[in-house]
Design a protein around this motif. Structure first.
Motif, mmCIF file in Angstrom:
data_model
loop_
_atom_site.group_PDB
_atom_site.id
_atom_site.type_symbol
_atom_site.label_atom_id
_atom_site.label_comp_id
_atom_site.label_asym_id
_atom_site.label_seq_id
_atom_site.Cartn_x
_atom_site.Cartn_y
_atom_site.Cartn_z
ATOM 1 N N PRO A 54 -57.207 0.817 -3.378
ATOM 2 C CA PRO A 54 -56.403 0.975 -4.587
ATOM 3 C C PRO A 54 -56.907 0.111 -5.740
ATOM 4 O O PRO A 54 -57.527 -0.925 -5.541
ATOM 5 C CB PRO A 54 -55.001 0.526 -4.133
ATOM 6 C CG PRO A 54 -55.254 -0.363 -2.957
ATOM 7 C CD PRO A 54 -56.446 0.215 -2.267
ATOM 8 N N ALA A 66 -53.304 -3.266 5.164
ATOM 9 C CA ALA A 66 -52.913 -1.893 5.469
ATOM 10 C C ALA A 66 -52.043 -1.801 6.720
ATOM 11 O O ALA A 66 -51.554 -0.726 7.063
ATOM 12 C CB ALA A 66 -54.153 -1.022 5.634
ATOM 13 N N ARG A 119 -61.155 -2.708 -7.720
ATOM 14 C CA ARG A 119 -60.541 -2.152 -6.516
ATOM 15 C C ARG A 119 -60.806 -3.094 -5.355
ATOM 16 O O ARG A 119 -61.751 -3.883 -5.378
ATOM 17 C CB ARG A 119 -61.112 -0.766 -6.209
ATOM 18 C CG ARG A 119 -60.743 0.287 -7.226
ATOM 19 C CD ARG A 119 -61.287 1.662 -6.863
ATOM 20 N NE ARG A 119 -60.893 2.642 -7.856
ATOM 21 C CZ ARG A 119 -59.753 3.340 -7.810
ATOM 22 N NH1 ARG A 119 -58.920 3.174 -6.776
ATOM 23 N NH2 ARG A 119 -59.436 4.200 -8.764
ATOM 24 N N SER A 143 -61.168 5.541 -2.116
ATOM 25 C CA SER A 143 -60.363 6.140 -1.054
ATOM 26 C C SER A 143 -58.951 5.550 -1.107
ATOM 27 O O SER A 143 -58.700 4.585 -1.850
ATOM 28 C CB SER A 143 -61.000 5.853 0.310
ATOM 29 O OG SER A 143 -60.607 4.581 0.798
ATOM 30 N N PRO A 144 -58.021 6.073 -0.316
ATOM 31 C CA PRO A 144 -56.674 5.485 -0.264
ATOM 32 C C PRO A 144 -56.671 4.022 0.177
ATOM 33 O O PRO A 144 -55.701 3.301 -0.086
ATOM 34 C CB PRO A 144 -55.946 6.363 0.753
ATOM 35 C CG PRO A 144 -56.636 7.689 0.657
ATOM 36 C CD PRO A 144 -58.076 7.349 0.441
ATOM 37 N N LEU A 145 -57.750 3.567 0.835
ATOM 38 C CA LEU A 145 -57.838 2.162 1.248
ATOM 39 C C LEU A 145 -58.415 1.264 0.159
ATOM 40 O O LEU A 145 -58.595 0.070 0.393
ATOM 41 C CB LEU A 145 -58.694 2.038 2.518
ATOM 42 C CG LEU A 145 -58.084 2.545 3.820
ATOM 43 C CD1 LEU A 145 -59.045 2.276 4.979
ATOM 44 C CD2 LEU A 145 -56.728 1.896 4.087
#
Length: 277
Positions: A272, A83, A111, A268-270
């Motif tokens: 994917p 990230a 994920r 969450s967006p973290l």
């Protein structure tokens, strides 16, 4: 433009590494497996300098190895690099790795939970017996970690040691990585006469995969070379977050599943979706 050009030259790691049915069956029975050549030496050599530089820049240890506690001696630990760095992102989110994780677990999609560089310094100490999933607020047994050397590691440094079939026992101890966990779980392993596996020397790009509940440890580093390991943790798509039952799980929920409440889908967006059939 220059940064984009360098990124475009990095291997995509999108090609498939197909697994045999016997490999999947072995993983599901033992809770761990060694796969040779998950990435080629040439592919790893393109990413290693980027990851190594990032770890060096973000190493928070200020004391010499011999003055740290057991956990601090075990490794330099830097997480969620993907990230923060576009080149590392291409490595960590690679479809090739995620597909292997999905096939070994027998799920349709995976994920990412988070990545973690675990560099064991020359003279670094052992990693005590533990189960990874005591840290994770994930309501599933379908979790897996890829553990890949970025440099060759010798027999004396070796792979981790796994307790065969221990993943099927689930939550065995609430103890985190510590001298106490090593003593308690080591006594349990010896008392039960449990079988263990150590895969020995590994080449850059080889990888072990182990389930979140698989009991494991790692030796110290008596050599004069850094043991550079990159790990990626995956879980099955559709998994829900647990109500944290410890400060460690509470911290993990906040850091790795930001904005997700207990009972909600862990997406969450973290986190994917990296592979789906």
């Amino acid at each position: 433009m220059e940064a984009n050009a360098k990124l475009a030259q990095l291997p995509t790691l999108s090609e498939n590494n197909d697994l045999a049915e016997e490999q999947v069956a072995s993983f599901q029975t033992k809770g761990h497996i060694l796969l040779r050549g998950v990435a080629s030496a040439q592919e790893v050599s393109r990413y290693e300098p980027v990851i190594e530089q990032f770890v060096r820049q973000h190493n928070n240890h200020t004391l010499p190895v011999d003055q740290r506690d057991t956990y601090g001696k075990a490794f330099i630990q830097v997480g969620n690099i993907w990230a923060q760095d576009e080149a590392v992102k291409r490595f960590v989110l690679a479809r090739r790795f995620a597909k292997i994780a999905a096939e070994l677990m027998g799920v349709d999609g995976v994920r990412i939970y988070h990545d973690q560089a675990l560099f064991k310094e020359p003279g670094g100490g052992h990693t005590p017996w533990h189960q990874d999933q005591v840290y994770w607020p994930l309501d599933t047994t379908k979790t897996i970690t890829m553990w890949m050397p970025l440099v060759p590691i010798s027999e004396e440094v070796g792979s981790m040691t796994f307790v065969d079939g221990s993943h099927s026992s689930g939550y065995m101890s609430r103890q985190f990585i510590s001298d106490e966990s090593h003593k308690t779980l080591g006594s349990y392993i010896a008392g039960k006469g449990l079988t263990t596996t150590n895969y020995g020397a590994m080449a850059a790009g080889d990888a072990t995969f182990h389930a979140g509940w698989t009991l494991h440890s790692a030796p110290g580093n008596p050599t004069d070379k850094m043991r550079e390991i990159m790990t990626i943790i995956y879980y099955a798509d559709g998994t829900r977050a647990l109500e944290p039952d410890s400060s460690a799980r509470e911290s993990d929920l906040k850091n790795w599943l930001p904005g997700i409440k207990p009972g909600e889908i862990a997406a969450s967006p973290l986190n994917p979706l990296l592979f789906i059939r």
